[in-house]
Design a protein around this motif. Structure first.
Motif, short mmCIF file in Angstrom:
data_model
loop_
_atom_site.label_atom_id
_atom_site.label_comp_id
_atom_site.label_asym_id
_atom_site.label_seq_id
_atom_site.Cartn_x
_atom_site.Cartn_y
_atom_site.Cartn_z
N ALA A 100 -6.47 -29.49 -144.79
CA ALA A 100 -6.56 -28.03 -144.86
C ALA A 100 -5.22 -27.42 -144.44
N TYR A 101 -4.91 -26.27 -145.03
CA TYR A 101 -3.71 -25.52 -144.67
C TYR A 101 -4.16 -24.21 -144.02
N CYS A 102 -3.75 -24.03 -142.78
CA CYS A 102 -4.23 -22.91 -141.99
C CYS A 102 -3.08 -22.08 -141.45
N ALA A 103 -3.36 -20.79 -141.26
CA ALA A 103 -2.38 -19.89 -140.65
C ALA A 103 -2.53 -19.97 -139.13
N ASP A 104 -1.46 -20.35 -138.45
CA ASP A 104 -1.46 -20.39 -137.00
C ASP A 104 -1.47 -18.97 -136.46
N GLU A 105 -2.46 -18.64 -135.63
CA GLU A 105 -2.61 -17.28 -135.12
C GLU A 105 -1.41 -16.83 -134.28
N LYS A 106 -0.77 -17.76 -133.58
CA LYS A 106 0.34 -17.41 -132.70
C LYS A 106 1.67 -17.34 -133.45
N THR A 107 1.99 -18.41 -134.19
CA THR A 107 3.30 -18.48 -134.85
C THR A 107 3.30 -17.84 -136.24
N LYS A 108 2.10 -17.61 -136.81
CA LYS A 108 1.94 -17.06 -138.16
C LYS A 108 2.44 -18.01 -139.24
N GLU A 109 2.70 -19.26 -138.85
CA GLU A 109 3.14 -20.26 -139.81
C GLU A 109 1.94 -21.04 -140.35
N VAL A 110 2.12 -21.65 -141.52
CA VAL A 110 1.06 -22.45 -142.11
C VAL A 110 1.16 -23.87 -141.57
N ILE A 111 0.06 -24.36 -141.02
CA ILE A 111 0.03 -25.72 -140.48
C ILE A 111 -0.99 -26.55 -141.25
N GLU A 112 -0.83 -27.86 -141.17
CA GLU A 112 -1.73 -28.79 -141.84
C GLU A 112 -2.67 -29.40 -140.81
N LYS A 113 -3.96 -29.49 -141.15
CA LYS A 113 -4.93 -30.07 -140.24
C LYS A 113 -5.99 -30.84 -141.02
N LYS A 114 -6.79 -31.60 -140.29
CA LYS A 114 -7.84 -32.39 -140.92
C LYS A 114 -8.97 -31.48 -141.39
N CYS A 115 -9.58 -31.83 -142.50
CA CYS A 115 -10.67 -31.04 -143.08
C CYS A 115 -11.79 -31.99 -143.49
N PRO A 116 -13.06 -31.63 -143.22
CA PRO A 116 -13.52 -30.39 -142.58
C PRO A 116 -13.41 -30.49 -141.06
N CYS A 117 -13.60 -29.34 -140.40
CA CYS A 117 -13.54 -29.29 -138.94
C CYS A 117 -14.81 -28.62 -138.42
N ASN A 118 -14.82 -28.28 -137.15
CA ASN A 118 -16.01 -27.70 -136.53
C ASN A 118 -16.40 -26.34 -137.11
N LEU A 119 -15.45 -25.66 -137.77
CA LEU A 119 -15.75 -24.36 -138.35
C LEU A 119 -16.81 -24.46 -139.46
N LEU A 120 -16.80 -25.59 -140.17
CA LEU A 120 -17.81 -25.80 -141.22
C LEU A 120 -19.19 -25.99 -140.59
N GLU A 121 -19.26 -26.78 -139.53
CA GLU A 121 -20.53 -27.02 -138.85
C GLU A 121 -21.09 -25.73 -138.23
N GLU A 122 -20.19 -24.86 -137.80
CA GLU A 122 -20.60 -23.59 -137.18
C GLU A 122 -20.95 -22.53 -138.22
N GLY A 123 -20.75 -22.83 -139.48
CA GLY A 123 -21.06 -21.88 -140.53
C GLY A 123 -20.02 -20.81 -140.76
N LYS A 124 -18.87 -20.96 -140.11
CA LYS A 124 -17.79 -19.97 -140.28
C LYS A 124 -16.95 -20.27 -141.51
N CYS A 125 -16.86 -21.52 -141.86
CA CYS A 125 -16.14 -21.96 -143.07
C CYS A 125 -17.17 -22.34 -144.12
N LYS A 126 -16.89 -22.01 -145.38
CA LYS A 126 -17.84 -22.30 -146.45
C LYS A 126 -17.13 -22.84 -147.68
N GLN A 127 -17.86 -23.63 -148.45
CA GLN A 127 -17.36 -24.01 -149.76
C GLN A 127 -17.34 -22.77 -150.64
N SER A 128 -16.35 -22.65 -151.48
CA SER A 128 -16.21 -21.46 -152.31
C SER A 128 -15.64 -21.84 -153.67
N GLY A 129 -16.31 -21.38 -154.72
CA GLY A 129 -15.83 -21.59 -156.08
C GLY A 129 -15.54 -20.25 -156.73
#
Length: 226
Positions: A100-129
């Motif tokens: 996943a490519y995410c916007a870092d809230e502090k630096t405002k830069e795009v960072i790379e991270k593992k996907c999926p993460c806890n946001l999907l389990e919490e229902g905050k992240c969703k699949q989208s077509g």
């Protein structure tokens, strides 16, 4: 000063980028107000919520519309990903199930991270077509966009596209029907009724053979658009 006499007409990384012109959005639900809190919440409806120009042709609550895809690239006409928007406006994270490519809230830069993460389990992240289609009976000057987070709709749309490509050799510029279909689902042992999306081809063998004959010509034309 001779360097300024060189004719420059393109910016690398920008001039080659393209977007399909968007004419409007078609929605799958409406906003309702809670009788207890007065807060608005999204509610699914069994029909397409369409702009005024589409209502003039299909009525105000159509369950089936005529569509075509402008390109033969499924990643361009039906991109699917995990998306997280957060509390503010704009996309915060976009992933494919591995990266996943995410916007870092502090630096405002795009960072790379593992996907999926806890946001999907919490229902905050969703699949989208995001489906992008031409409504040939309305306007062929651009596309209309439909967004869905339904697992069944995403699978059924991708399956329908692949089926048409298997029959004809392409999906670009093939007359199709986009439908809302009543579907029974089960979630956490609860039976629910939803209205999923399906794309189907309403054609006999003669029409299919004619479409097959046009495949090479159409693919050459749409590749220039792509």
């Amino acid at each position: 000063m001779s360097a300024f006499n060189q004719r420059i007409t393109r910016i690398k990384g920008l001039s080659e980028k393209r977007r399909l012109p968007r004419l409007g959005k078609i929605r799958l639900g409406i906003k309702k107000k809670s009788s207890k809190t007065g807060a608005e919440y999204p509610a699914e409806v069994p029909y397409f919520v369409v702009p005024d120009e589409v209502q003039k042709v299909y009525g105000d609550k159509p369950t089936e519309i005529d569509v075509m895809f402008p390109l033969d690239d499924i990643d361009a006409v039906f991109p699917v990903s995990y998306k997280y928007y957060g509390s503010g406006k704009g996309l915060k994270c976009n992933g494919d199930g591995e990266i996943a490519y995410c916007a870092d809230e502090k630096t405002k830069e795009v960072i790379e991270k593992k996907c999926p993460c806890n946001l999907l389990e919490e229902g905050k992240c969703k699949q989208s077509g995001t489906l992008r289609v031409i409504l040939q009976k309305i306007n062929v000057g651009g596309v209309y966009q439909i967004t869905t987070s339904s697992f069944n709709s995403i699978v059924d749309l991708a399956s329908g596209i692949d089926y048409v490509k298997a029959l004809i050799g392409r999906v670009a510029m093939v007359p199709l029907k986009l439908r809302r279909v009543e579907t029974e689902t089960h979630h956490e042992e609860k039976k629910q009724t939803h209205y999923t999306l399906q794309v189907v081809m309403d054609a006999n063998i003669d029409a299919i053979n004619q479409l097959r004959g046009d495949t090479i010509r159409v693919l050459e034309h749409t590749s220039r658009i792509a």
